[in-house]
Write an enzyme that holds these catalytic residues in place. Structure first.
Site, PDB file in Angstrom:
ATOM      1  N   PRO A  19      39.217  38.978  34.544  1.00 20.81           N
ATOM      2  CA  PRO A  19      37.817  37.897  35.584  1.00 20.81           C
ATOM      3  C   PRO A  19      38.884  37.889  37.067  1.00 20.81           C
ATOM      4  CG  PRO A  19      38.330  36.941  33.339  1.00 20.81           C
ATOM      5  CD  PRO A  19      39.080  38.147  33.607  1.00 20.81           C
ATOM      6  N   PHE A  61      34.863  43.244  31.819  1.00 20.93           N
ATOM      7  CA  PHE A  61      34.024  44.569  32.285  1.00 20.93           C
ATOM      8  C   PHE A  61      35.306  45.882  31.163  1.00 20.93           C
ATOM      9  CE2 PHE A  61      33.909  42.943  36.774  1.00 20.93           C
ATOM     10  CZ  PHE A  61      32.981  42.552  36.765  1.00 20.93           C
ATOM     11  N   GLU A  93      40.993  59.736  35.408  1.00 21.49           N
ATOM     12  CA  GLU A  93      39.644  58.930  35.271  1.00 21.49           C
ATOM     13  C   GLU A  93      38.783  59.227  36.607  1.00 21.49           C
ATOM     14  OE1 GLU A  93      40.945  55.220  33.626  1.00 21.49           O
ATOM     15  OE2 GLU A  93      39.495  54.083  35.197  1.00 21.49           O
TER      16      GLU A  93
HETATM   17  C1  LIG Z   1      30.686  48.661  33.926  1.00 21.95           C
HETATM   18  C2  LIG Z   1      31.426  48.788  34.100  1.00 21.95           C
HETATM   19  C3  LIG Z   1      32.640  49.129  33.644  1.00 21.95           C
HETATM   20  C4  LIG Z   1      34.049  48.966  33.496  1.00 21.95           C
HETATM   21  N1  LIG Z   1      34.929  49.563  32.742  1.00 21.95           N
HETATM   22  C5  LIG Z   1      36.230  49.010  32.796  1.00 21.95           C
HETATM   23  C6  LIG Z   1      37.215  49.752  31.180  1.00 21.95           C
HETATM   24  O1  LIG Z   1      36.816  50.462  31.014  1.00 21.95           O
HETATM   25  N2  LIG Z   1      38.106  49.054  31.265  1.00 21.95           N
HETATM   26  C7  LIG Z   1      38.241  48.165  32.889  1.00 21.95           C
HETATM   27  O2  LIG Z   1      39.295  47.550  32.984  1.00 21.95           O
HETATM   28  N3  LIG Z   1      37.980  48.230  33.595  1.00 21.95           N
HETATM   29  C8  LIG Z   1      36.291  48.254  33.703  1.00 21.95           C
HETATM   30  N4  LIG Z   1      35.593  47.848  34.652  1.00 21.95           N
HETATM   31  C9  LIG Z   1      36.145  47.597  35.974  1.00 21.95           C
HETATM   32  C10 LIG Z   1      36.050  47.971  37.315  1.00 21.95           C
HETATM   33  O3  LIG Z   1      37.266  49.394  37.403  1.00 21.95           O
HETATM   34  C11 LIG Z   1      36.460  46.942  38.729  1.00 21.95           C
HETATM   35  O4  LIG Z   1      35.317  46.461  38.719  1.00 21.95           O
HETATM   36  C12 LIG Z   1      36.893  48.028  39.824  1.00 21.95           C
HETATM   37  O5  LIG Z   1      38.161  47.867  39.608  1.00 21.95           O
HETATM   38  C13 LIG Z   1      36.693  46.730  41.060  1.00 21.95           C
HETATM   39  O6  LIG Z   1      37.494  45.321  41.105  1.00 21.95           O
HETATM   40  P1  LIG Z   1      36.450  43.787  40.563  1.00 21.95           P
HETATM   41  O7  LIG Z   1      35.876  44.345  40.192  1.00 21.95           O
HETATM   42  O8  LIG Z   1      37.526  42.765  40.054  1.00 21.95           O
HETATM   43  O9  LIG Z   1      36.644  43.922  42.144  1.00 21.95           O
HETATM   44  P2  LIG Z   1      37.464  43.973  43.522  1.00 21.95           P
HETATM   45  O10 LIG Z   1      39.176  44.220  43.585  1.00 21.95           O
HETATM   46  O11 LIG Z   1      38.177  42.012  43.067  1.00 21.95           O
HETATM   47  O12 LIG Z   1      37.181  44.096  44.410  1.00 21.95           O
HETATM   48  C14 LIG Z   1      36.072  43.686  45.069  1.00 21.95           C
HETATM   49  C15 LIG Z   1      35.151  44.021  46.832  1.00 21.95           C
HETATM   50  O13 LIG Z   1      36.820  44.159  47.709  1.00 21.95           O
HETATM   51  C16 LIG Z   1      37.075  45.127  47.708  1.00 21.95           C
HETATM   52  N5  LIG Z   1      38.481  45.739  48.433  1.00 21.95           N
HETATM   53  C17 LIG Z   1      39.430  44.894  47.066  1.00 21.95           C
HETATM   54  N6  LIG Z   1      40.411  44.927  47.477  1.00 21.95           N
HETATM   55  C18 LIG Z   1      40.714  45.405  48.948  1.00 21.95           C
HETATM   56  C19 LIG Z   1      41.329  45.980  49.887  1.00 21.95           C
HETATM   57  N7  LIG Z   1      42.977  45.903  49.684  1.00 21.95           N
HETATM   58  N8  LIG Z   1      40.887  46.760  50.809  1.00 21.95           N
HETATM   59  C20 LIG Z   1      39.426  47.101  50.734  1.00 21.95           C
HETATM   60  N9  LIG Z   1      38.496  46.388  49.987  1.00 21.95           N
HETATM   61  C21 LIG Z   1      38.974  45.753  49.227  1.00 21.95           C
HETATM   62  C22 LIG Z   1      36.755  46.358  46.404  1.00 21.95           C
HETATM   63  O14 LIG Z   1      36.664  47.313  47.413  1.00 21.95           O
HETATM   64  C23 LIG Z   1      35.634  46.056  46.052  1.00 21.95           C
HETATM   65  O15 LIG Z   1      34.627  46.207  47.207  1.00 21.95           O
HETATM   66  C24 LIG Z   1      34.058  48.070  34.830  1.00 21.95           C
HETATM   67  C25 LIG Z   1      33.192  47.826  36.242  1.00 21.95           C
HETATM   68  C26 LIG Z   1      31.967  48.065  35.718  1.00 21.95           C
HETATM   69  C27 LIG Z   1      31.037  47.195  36.757  1.00 21.95           C
END
Ligand SMILES: Cc1cc2nc3c(=O)[nH]c(=O)nc-3n(C[C@H](O)[C@H](O)[C@H](O)COP(=O)(O)OP(=O)(O)OC[C@H]3O[C@@H](n4cnc5c(N)ncnc54)[C@H](O)[C@@H]3O)c2cc1C
Length: 381
Positions: A128, A156, A243
């Protein structure tokens, strides 16, 4: 140059028939149900579709990475991104860690079930509070005699609601550099303390189930540590290229299909006394879409070739993932637009494509993270 040989094309033809007969007719129902049925995993396992690269000793086919590219390309044609996603998470986004860094005992225990489709796998990295920043993982693993006790929350997690085996990343030590504090663990579903807090309701990928998981003092034996303690970050980072490549392959294949659907629609739809295919404003946009698909395909095949040959391909894979997933979203926008009102209703495949493939610029490393990786490689600080 065409990367596929006769045996790849033979596999493609068999798989294409299977997808057309056994998957595509059911995807509306599975999207409605929010799951890929267990019977599909078993059926695909029995036919050898789930273990293409795994060693024959465990029931796999021992094929090369191009066979996996074919698998993803053909699955993407089923017209539900979620079905392809669930299967590819199982075959290529979680279980490969087992074959790469698992002990002979771990492989012997789990790989036959994974390849046979009885053990469905899930990857639990994201939490989260942290996604892109993998080093920020807060789920803890502490050693207690011959067990590890895992506590924390994941979100997720694809295949997380109905899956059987979770590949979990957790912080196993507090001292030392942040990147040297993570480890990976195998946690079977049903282990006391592990529960599904919720099944997430999503924009697209509806047939792939997505879980929020709670780990409340979950005990696993020390033999469930995957790879080396404290090396989890590096193990995960090295596995992410597969991946990301698969995200690019799925995006290219589905984009091609959306382009083909749009061409067919423009030919048959009439407006102002002629076919839509005759309007230059639309023809030029079709030319742009086709160019994007071709460029995304070539970039993806180039990176896949380097990956298949074991070369350093982090830059190329990041470029392919960035370009192919962004292109898919631009193509989705145009495909929906050119279908007019019909592009906005559930019965039209490009509508689902637009919802499903919105995911791929976010998951498996967002577009922003791909740009970070590429720019760091070009301009090291
Ligand atoms: C349907 C779905 C299935 C998924 N399946 C899996 C799974 O099987 N296993 C698993 O572990 N995860 C899974 N995920 C998670 C997915 O990999 C993450 O949502 C993704 O890595 C982004 O992380 P976050 O959502 O925490 O966004 P955050 O990391 O909080 O990022 C939010 C925004 O900020 C931007 N951002 C973050 N850091 C930076 C930076 N340094 N510079 C510029 N921009 C930045 C990001 O690009 C994004 O636009 C899934 C997600 C979804 C929606």
């Amino acid at each position: 140059m065409k990367p596929f040989k006769d045996h790849h094309e033979l596999f493609r033809a068999t798989l294409r028939r299977f997808v057309e007969a056994e998957i595509t007719p059911h995807v509306d129902e599975w999207e409605e149900d929010g799951l890929v049925p267990r019977s599909l995993f078993k059926q695909m396992g029995e036919l050898g579709f789930l273990g293409v690269e795994y060693a024959e000793d465990y029931g796999g086919s021992g094929a090369d990475f191009w066979m996996t590219v074919v698998l993803a390309e053909e699955l993407a044609r089923c017209r539900a991104g979620g079905v392809a996603f669930s299967i590819i998470v199982h075959t290529d986004m979680s279980s490969p860690w087992l074959s790469r860094i698992g002990t002979p005992e771990q492989k012997a225990r789990h790989l036959p079930g994974i390849i046979g489709g009885e053990t469905v796998c899930a990857l639990a990295i994201t939490e989260p509070g942290t996604g892109s920043d993998m080093a920020g993982i807060e789920t803890r693993a502490r050693r207690d005699g011959d067990e590890w006790i895992i506590s924390g929350a994941k979100t997720f997690t694809t295949n997380g609601v109905y899956g059987d085996l979770y590949f979990v990343a957790a912080r196993s030590r507090d001292e030392g550099p942040t990147h040297a504090q993570l480890s990976q663990f195998l946690v079977p579903a049903g282990t006391p303390g592990l529960s599904v807090a919720s099944k997430l309701r999503k924009t697209g990928m509806l047939s792939s189930d997505t879980a929020e998981l709670v780990f409340d003092e979950v005990r696993v034996p020390t033999e469930n540590l995957l790879g080396e303690e404290g090396r989890g970050f590096y193990q995960l980072a090295s596995g992410l290229q597969r991946e990301r490549l698969l995200a690019a392959v799925l995006s290219v294949s589905a984009s091609q299909q959306a382009l083909d659907d749009t061409l067919a629609y423009l030919r048959q739809r009439q407006a102002f006394g002629k076919s839509l295919a005759e309007f230059q404003a639309l023809r030029h946009r079709i030319a742009d879409m086709a160019t994007q698909v071709a460029a995304a395909r070539q970039l993806t095949y180039h990176a896949a070739g380097m990956f298949a040959d074991g070369e350093d391909c982090v830059t190329e894979v990041s470029m392919a993932k960035l370009f192919a997933t962004e292109a898919a979203n631009q193509i989705a926008y145009e495909a929906v637009q050119m279908h007019g009102g019909y592009g906005y209703v559930r019965e039209t495949p490009v509508e689902r494509f637009a919802r499903d493939y919105r995911l791929w610029t976010i998951a498996a490393g967002s577009s922003e993270m791909m740009r970070e990786i590429i720019s760091k490689r070009l301009l090291p600080k």
